[in-house]
Design a protein around this motif. Sequence first.
Motif, mmCIF file in Angstrom:
data_model
loop_
_atom_site.group_PDB
_atom_site.id
_atom_site.type_symbol
_atom_site.label_atom_id
_atom_site.label_comp_id
_atom_site.label_asym_id
_atom_site.label_seq_id
_atom_site.Cartn_x
_atom_site.Cartn_y
_atom_site.Cartn_z
ATOM 1 N N PHE A 1 -5.467 -2.503 -5.945
ATOM 2 C CA PHE A 1 -6.006 -2.566 -4.640
ATOM 3 C C PHE A 1 -5.055 -3.263 -3.657
ATOM 4 O O PHE A 1 -4.833 -2.762 -2.610
ATOM 5 C CB PHE A 1 -7.314 -3.518 -4.651
ATOM 6 N N VAL B 1 -12.313 0.479 -8.510
ATOM 7 C CA VAL B 1 -11.054 0.669 -9.169
ATOM 8 C C VAL B 1 -11.109 1.467 -10.516
ATOM 9 O O VAL B 1 -11.758 0.947 -11.294
ATOM 10 C CB VAL B 1 -9.966 -0.526 -9.072
ATOM 11 N N ALA C 1 -6.626 2.329 -7.269
ATOM 12 C CA ALA C 1 -7.567 1.824 -6.079
ATOM 13 C C ALA C 1 -7.667 2.970 -5.024
ATOM 14 O O ALA C 1 -6.322 3.466 -4.592
ATOM 15 C CB ALA C 1 -7.157 0.658 -5.766
ATOM 16 N N ARG D 1 -6.418 -4.034 -11.722
ATOM 17 C CA ARG D 1 -7.442 -3.755 -10.685
ATOM 18 C C ARG D 1 -6.833 -4.343 -9.356
ATOM 19 O O ARG D 1 -6.715 -3.592 -8.280
ATOM 20 C CB ARG D 1 -8.776 -4.066 -10.893
#
Length: 201
Positions: A169, A35, A24, A165
């Motif tokens: 992040f 991402v 990310a 993902r």
Amino acid sequence: VDDKAEEVWGFDVARFGSDDSALARRRGPVLTRKVETRHGLDIMQSVGWIKNEYDAAHPKPRSIYVDEIGMGAGVVDRGRELGLPIIGINVSEASALNADKYVNQRAELWFRGKEFLERKHCNLANDEALGAELLIPQYSFQSNGKIKVEGKADIKKRGYASPNRADAFLLTLAEEATIAAGKAEYRNWSKPIRRIIKGIV
């Protein structure tokens, strides 16, 4: 994108055969792209991917936060040898800053993510897959009042894939993160943040 903000990356390293590694990229309140994920990478291939992305990046990220549990430790060590601005984060460890509130750094990162989403002008780069993963984990309060966010193993027991993902992040927010340790009964937090996510992915 805030032109004055430096880009920060988060890299979640896959630990099991069914998981994906995820990268990310965030600059200020904005993910600069969706991402990215890769499947089946070993430690050296993971480092090679990050090195290739770093060398091609303009501007380059100030920091690359990597979950250093398991295979991530090898990525952190080799990446540093190559001169990458990698910072290892052990999300199971406690924090000296907010240990009275969160069981561990994983819990704090998820709630920092919630705070990020509640701010105005944040943007998740229309990443619907990321938005969906942010709704998966449940959280609980322990008897001592600390908050625990469901781990990947428990998420898989409920029939969901690992939210790689989302973890990548959230690692971009690790600079300000804190933690501690404990046990729990889980609550579903998708309803409170579903409205927030809708409209920013």
